[in-house]
Design an enzyme around this catalytic site. Structure first.
Site, PDB file in Angstrom:
ATOM      1  CG  HIS A  18       8.356  15.656  34.540  1.00 55.20           C
ATOM      2  ND1 HIS A  18       9.159  14.858  33.767  1.00 55.20           N
ATOM      3  CD2 HIS A  18       7.424  14.834  35.066  1.00 55.20           C
ATOM      4  CE1 HIS A  18       8.744  13.615  33.827  1.00 55.20           C
ATOM      5  NE2 HIS A  18       7.665  13.570  34.597  1.00 55.20           N
ATOM      6  CG  HIS A  21       5.614  14.910  30.671  1.00 57.12           C
ATOM      7  ND1 HIS A  21       5.507  15.469  31.915  1.00 57.12           N
ATOM      8  CD2 HIS A  21       5.218  13.623  30.806  1.00 57.12           C
ATOM      9  CE1 HIS A  21       5.042  14.570  32.762  1.00 57.12           C
ATOM     10  NE2 HIS A  21       4.867  13.432  32.115  1.00 57.12           N
ATOM     11  CB  CYS A 126       0.612  -0.841  38.872  1.00 56.40           C
ATOM     12  SG  CYS A 126       1.236   0.844  39.142  1.00 56.40           S
ATOM     13  CB  CYS A 129       0.908   1.083  35.173  1.00 58.42           C
ATOM     14  SG  CYS A 129       2.619   1.177  35.642  1.00 58.42           S
ATOM     15  CB  CYS A 144       4.356  -1.109  40.013  1.00 60.16           C
ATOM     16  SG  CYS A 144       4.594  -0.327  38.419  1.00 60.16           S
ATOM     17  CG  HIS A 147       4.769   3.815  39.037  1.00 66.26           C
ATOM     18  ND1 HIS A 147       4.067   3.156  38.053  1.00 66.26           N
ATOM     19  CD2 HIS A 147       4.800   5.116  38.672  1.00 66.26           C
ATOM     20  CE1 HIS A 147       3.673   4.032  37.146  1.00 66.26           C
ATOM     21  NE2 HIS A 147       4.111   5.212  37.493  1.00 66.26           N
ATOM     22  CE  LYS A 300       9.329   7.264  33.436  1.00 67.34           C
ATOM     23  NZ  LYS A 300       7.939   7.341  33.788  1.00 67.34           N
ATOM     24  CE  LYS A 303       1.393  14.182  41.008  1.00 71.61           C
ATOM     25  NZ  LYS A 303      -0.005  14.014  40.663  1.00 71.61           N
TER      26      LYS A 303
HETATM   27  N1  MSP Z   1      -1.018   8.714  29.061  1.00 75.09           N
HETATM   28  C1  MSP Z   1       0.026   7.772  28.893  1.00 75.09           C
HETATM   29  C2  MSP Z   1       0.405   7.647  27.435  1.00 75.09           C
HETATM   30  C3  MSP Z   1      -0.699   7.286  26.532  1.00 75.09           C
HETATM   31  S1  MSP Z   1      -0.187   7.295  24.883  1.00 75.09           S
HETATM   32  C4  MSP Z   1      -1.469   6.660  24.078  1.00 75.09           C
HETATM   33  C5  MSP Z   1       1.240   8.207  29.696  1.00 75.09           C
HETATM   34  N2  MSP Z   1       1.288   9.519  29.996  1.00 75.09           N
HETATM   35  S2  MSP Z   1       2.428  10.254  30.858  1.00 75.09           S
HETATM   36  O1  MSP Z   1       1.952  11.570  31.140  1.00 75.09           O
HETATM   37  O2  MSP Z   1       2.803   9.450  31.970  1.00 75.09           O
HETATM   38  O3  MSP Z   1       3.610  10.470  29.883  1.00 75.09           O
HETATM   39  C6  MSP Z   1       4.383   9.433  29.531  1.00 75.09           C
HETATM   40  C7  MSP Z   1       5.480   9.820  28.611  1.00 75.09           C
HETATM   41  O4  MSP Z   1       6.226  10.955  29.067  1.00 75.09           O
HETATM   42  C8  MSP Z   1       6.507   8.691  28.595  1.00 75.09           C
HETATM   43  O5  MSP Z   1       6.178   7.647  27.773  1.00 75.09           O
HETATM   44  C9  MSP Z   1       7.668   9.420  28.083  1.00 75.09           C
HETATM   45  O6  MSP Z   1       7.479   9.586  26.708  1.00 75.09           O
HETATM   46  C10 MSP Z   1       7.575  10.749  28.810  1.00 75.09           C
HETATM   47  N3  MSP Z   1       8.303  10.688  30.083  1.00 75.09           N
HETATM   48  C11 MSP Z   1       7.794  10.818  31.348  1.00 75.09           C
HETATM   49  N4  MSP Z   1       8.821  10.713  32.239  1.00 75.09           N
HETATM   50  C12 MSP Z   1       9.980  10.527  31.582  1.00 75.09           C
HETATM   51  C13 MSP Z   1      11.341  10.559  31.926  1.00 75.09           C
HETATM   52  N5  MSP Z   1      11.755  10.628  33.159  1.00 75.09           N
HETATM   53  N6  MSP Z   1      12.243  10.534  30.910  1.00 75.09           N
HETATM   54  C14 MSP Z   1      11.882  10.572  29.596  1.00 75.09           C
HETATM   55  N7  MSP Z   1      10.611  10.565  29.247  1.00 75.09           N
HETATM   56  C15 MSP Z   1       9.628  10.271  30.186  1.00 75.09           C
HETATM   57  O7  MSP Z   1       2.054   7.380  29.981  1.00 75.09           O
END
Ligand code: MSP
Length: 652
Positions: A18, A21, A126, A129, A144, A147, A300, A303
């Site tokens: 989304h 990411h 959690c 996380c 958490c 979340h 934030k 999902k």
């Molecule tokens: N798999 C772990 C990261 C491991 S790194 C060794 C993880 N993955 S995640 O799919 O949840 O992606 C997390 C990253 O996506 C966040 O750290 C951030 O960089 C980005 N984002 C996910 N949601 C976000 C927002 N709503 N806003 C901005 N970025 C965020 O955590």
């Protein structure tokens, strides 16, 4: 040799990408493209985090093996990054052999340092996380902090990492290296967390099966974060025979190693990961750059909260560069920002259609009208070269600090100056008075060269748009290089193509009307709306299976169309009066482009009768007719019911 190694977080495969990411990946792309442009040796890594309980559960819920789920989501990521012009050099998956080998090598070094021990572990956990929290962090309600979901008390025998041993060295490192954690507020946060004392960290799980077995500790699987963080070096060949990339980008004392992450995963990157590296005797990242969150309704986007924006509609309509631009311009370094279509469209029209698009079109049109191409004579005698020098300085300074919106401000200032210069020097008047004179050539050279330099400075942000501007100025293809960032490289006297607008103005009213209509249609017809190519809505049609009882909640009945006409003001919507046996209903459907209303009268159709009524362009629709959606555009084809089936028959 100076090198620049940039990484995104590796993304979980239990969620589809989304805006959040996309943002992390786009900022990493811009930073890498900038360093590449100024001539540094760069490497850009992204990838997926595929182990752990969450993935195991998500796959089980869909009745598929975790690796199948991972393969599907990875394919989505590849498509998405291609669509967004992401220039990553590598894509690492934690299920790859090379990753496992590297993780094992890292663990062997930590083991040799004597930093693992076995103990019973209990704490508030959690699952989303995959992390434990302290009582203080989760408050009285035991929720958490990321979340907001309840944490659970978990207890098991685990392997522990002596994190406490690294509190003092970490603090010292943070103090000595202000660039270690950015922005400053996050560095302060990390330091205060470390000062509060670090407790040893459980780095294995005995209840999770989907992961890398902990070497030498039967029954234990490596904690997903230890596994995942290692990707930053395993993808460089750490632990393998070929360590060239590792030596060049991680082991290099002159190299910069930057992890771009969201602030939600700061602790893992700024405390755990450096502690693992210290223990293993390996260099630390030079910078952990934590950006803010994209919010929706003040929360934030995620999902688990269920408020994500998948920007497929915006991208389909306005192109990936417009979204890249919006994300980078709208969010200030380190802060949160709200995502809305309104803000997107405002920026689109003001910044892209107007400031950028109009300036480029105007200059290109003047060139064509005056010389049929670029000017025959160069010039540096206007104010534009010094305006460029100032803009370039600010742009560089901002990008060195990853202050993307400030870098864009610098380019926009230059655009305004070019515009002002064109207006003030009135080339149209000069042309009328002197024809294609040397003076006209010099004026237009200054403007066009200014535009070219804007395109070069925009390249890291909007590569596709930058290429298009260069084409409009008759420049040969290919990505710009360091030499292109200097005044005077516009070729003289070359033909240029017909001008096409870069960003045609968006009609915000029409966009929202169309969106509202699509949304009500989607709400009415979720089953018949196919994911368009490259979209990120569903993993596959078979992933989210439902039980028969759920299906039976949908009441499907045959009906006969008695009357049909167009909804006023719409060429898509048709209003029908349908005989359902026991009753008659008004139903509105988006089939007007494929079916003339008169051809519908007398036709038998299938109607969903227990949907909440919806209003489509002001007309109430009390039901939905079923149609197959065909082809990429999803053209509706009404389901046929033989003429002898009486209205009101239940469809099951
Ligand atoms: N798999 C772990 C990261 C491991 S790194 C060794 C993880 N993955 S995640 O799919 O949840 O992606 C997390 C990253 O996506 C966040 O750290 C951030 O960089 C980005 N984002 C996910 N949601 C976000 C927002 N709503 N806003 C901005 N970025 C965020 O955590």
């Amino acid at each position: 040799m100076k090198t620049f190694y940039a990484t995104t977080p590796i993304y979980y495969v239990n969620d589809l990408p989304h805006v959040g990411h996309i943002y992390s990946t786009v900022v990493t792309d811009v930073a890498t493209r900038y360093h590449r442009l100024i001539g540094e040796k760069t490497r850009f890594l992204t990838g997926t985090d595929e182990h752990g309980q969450n993935i195991e559960k998500a796959a089980a819920a869909q009745g598929i093996p975790p690796i199948t789920l991972a393969d599907r989501v990875v394919a989505r990521y590849h498509d998405l990054w291609r669509k967004f012009d992401i220039s990553n050099d590598d894509f690492v998956r934690t299920t790859e052999k090379r990753h496992r080998t590297g993780v094992e090598a890292l663990i062997a070094r930590i083991e040799a340092a004597g930093d693992f021990y076995t103990d019973r572990h209990a704490g508030w956990y959690c699952a989303s996380c995959e992390a434990f929290y302290t009582e203080k962090e989760i408050g009285e309600e035991k929720r958490c902090p990321v979340h907001g979901t309840p944490c659970v008390w978990e207890s098991e025998e685990n392997i522990f990492f002596r994190l406490s041993k690294y509190a003092a060295p970490l603090l010292e490192h943070c103090e000595k290296h202000p660039e270690f954690v950015r922005p400053e507020t996050r560095r302060a946060e990390v330091m205060s967390f470390v000062r509060g004392g670090l407790t040893d960290l459980s780095v294995s799980r005995s209840k999770v099966r989907w992961g890398i077995p902990f070497p030498g500790r039967p029954g234990q699987v490596i904690y997903v974060w230890l596994d995942a963080l290692a990707n930053y070096i395993t993808a460089l060949g750490f632990g393998s025979e070929d360590r060239r990339l590792y030596d060049e980008f991680w082991g290099n004392p002159e190299g910069r190693r930057v992890h771009f992450i969201g602030k939600d995963i700061l602790r893992f990157h700024a405390i755990y990961w450096p502690a693992f590296l210290l223990s293993a005797g390996l260099p630390l990242p030079t910078t952990v750059w934590a950006h803010g969150w994209w919010l929706r309704d003040e929360k934030k986007m995620s999902k688990s909260v269920g408020n994500v924006v998948r920007p497929d509609g915006l991208v389909a309509e306005f192109g990936p560069d417009a979204l890249r631009y919006f994300l980078l311009r709208e969010m200030t370094f380190g802060q949160d920002a709200s995502f809305s279509d309104e803000a997107f469209l405002t920026r689109f029209n003001a910044d892209l259609a107007n400031d950028l698009g109009n300036t480029v079109s105007r200059v290109a049109a003047l060139l064509r009208q005056s010389f049929g191409g670029t000017p025959p004579e160069a010039s540096d005698s206007s104010e534009i070269p010094s305006a460029f020098a100032a803009a370039q300085k600010d742009w560089r300074a901002a990008l060195e600090e990853f202050a993307f919106n400030r870098a864009l401000d610098a380019v926009w200032r230059l655009l305004t100056q070019i515009n002002g210069y064109v207006v003030a020097s009135e080339p149209w008047k000069v042309r009328k008075e002197e024809g294609a004179s040397a003076r006209l050539s010099r004026i237009l050279y200054a403007a066009a060269e200014g535009v070219r330099l804007c395109a070069v400075m925009l390249f890291p942000f909007m590569p596709g748009t930058s290429r298009r501007i260069c084409q409009m100025l008759g420049l040969p293809g290919g990505d710009p290089a360091r030499e292109d960032l200097a005044w005077g490289r516009l070729p003289l006297g070359v033909p240029i193509p017909e001008t096409v607008p870069l960003f045609p103005r968006a009609d915000a009213g029409a966009y929202f009307a169309q969106k509202e209509m699509t949304m009500s249609e989607e709400k009415q017809a979720p089953a018949t709306t196919p994911p368009s190519p490259g979209t990120t809505q569903a993993v596959s049609p078979s992933d989210n299976r439902i039980g028969i009882d759920e299906f039976q909640k949908v009441r499907l009945v045959t009906g006969r169309v008695l009357e049909a006409d167009r909804v006023p003001g719409s060429n898509k919507l048709v209003r029908m009066n349908v005989d359902l046996g026991a009753e008659r209903r008004q139903v509105v459907a988006g089939i007007g482009k494929q079916y003339a209303p008169e051809a519908l009268v007398g036709r038998n159709v299938v109607v969903v009768t227990n949907l909440k009524p919806a209003r489509l362009m002001g007309v109430v629709s009390d039901g939905m007719v079923l149609a197959a959606t065909v082809g990429e555009a999803g053209e509706p084809v009404l389901l046929e019911v033989p003429p002898d089936v009486p209205p009101g028959s239940r469809v099951k």
